[in-house]
Design an enzyme around this catalytic site. Sequence first.
Site, short mmCIF file in Angstrom:
data_model
loop_
_atom_site.label_atom_id
_atom_site.label_comp_id
_atom_site.label_asym_id
_atom_site.label_seq_id
_atom_site.Cartn_x
_atom_site.Cartn_y
_atom_site.Cartn_z
N LYS A 1 0.82 -1.21 0.00
CA LYS A 1 0.00 0.00 0.00
C LYS A 1 0.85 1.26 0.00
CE LYS A 1 -4.28 1.36 2.31
NZ LYS A 1 -5.00 1.47 1.07
N GLY B 1 6.62 0.82 5.63
CA GLY B 1 7.50 -0.11 4.91
C GLY B 1 7.50 0.13 3.41
N CYS B 2 6.33 0.40 2.86
CA CYS B 2 6.21 0.61 1.41
C CYS B 2 6.89 1.91 0.98
CB CYS B 2 4.74 0.60 1.00
SG CYS B 2 3.94 -0.98 1.36
N THR B 3 6.76 2.92 1.82
CA THR B 3 7.42 4.20 1.53
C THR B 3 8.93 4.02 1.56
OG1 THR B 3 5.55 5.44 2.42
CG2 THR B 3 7.67 6.60 2.27
N ALA C 1 10.05 2.07 -1.61
CA ALA C 1 10.01 2.89 -2.82
C ALA C 1 11.12 3.94 -2.81
CB ALA C 1 8.64 3.55 -2.96
#
Length: 157
Positions: free
Chosen positions: A41, A46-48, A51
């Site tokens: 998401k 974690g995703c930020t 990326a």
Amino acid sequence: MSSTLEAGDPFPDFTMETPDGGTVNLADFKGKKLVLFFYPKDNTPGCTTEAKDFTALKPKFEKAGVELLGVSKDSAKKHQNFIAKHDLKTPLATDAEKGGLSDLIGVWTEKKNYGRTYMGIVRTTFLIDEQGKVARVWNKVRVKGHAEEVLEAARSL
């Protein structure tokens, strides 16, 4: 659960929407190495981090002749906001449709968190060679150091 794909398997063809309203498909990367990373998401910690790590290393991936593409089920509009908020340089795509690529390759699965069961993407990365075959799969990725590990694997391909 882990991806249904393994090293040596042909990566399935796909067409996904990009944040600018265009599309991206596997044929766009013919003759190139590709890192395809699936994440749960936009705008979550974690995703930020993942990326941003891929963005920071993008010039090194380019020097190694490797393209990057991040994929989640978030909408193109959410991707636009995610890119702008974090100044991301890594291309993103939306696998929003039910029965899409993440379903096909087994990274969209039942998850449990704090006693709640729901469907979501299991963080998974694929290194795809110039012939469109899976060179390596990272299942259930831990973000710390992951982009660097993928870069080293891509360099040795």
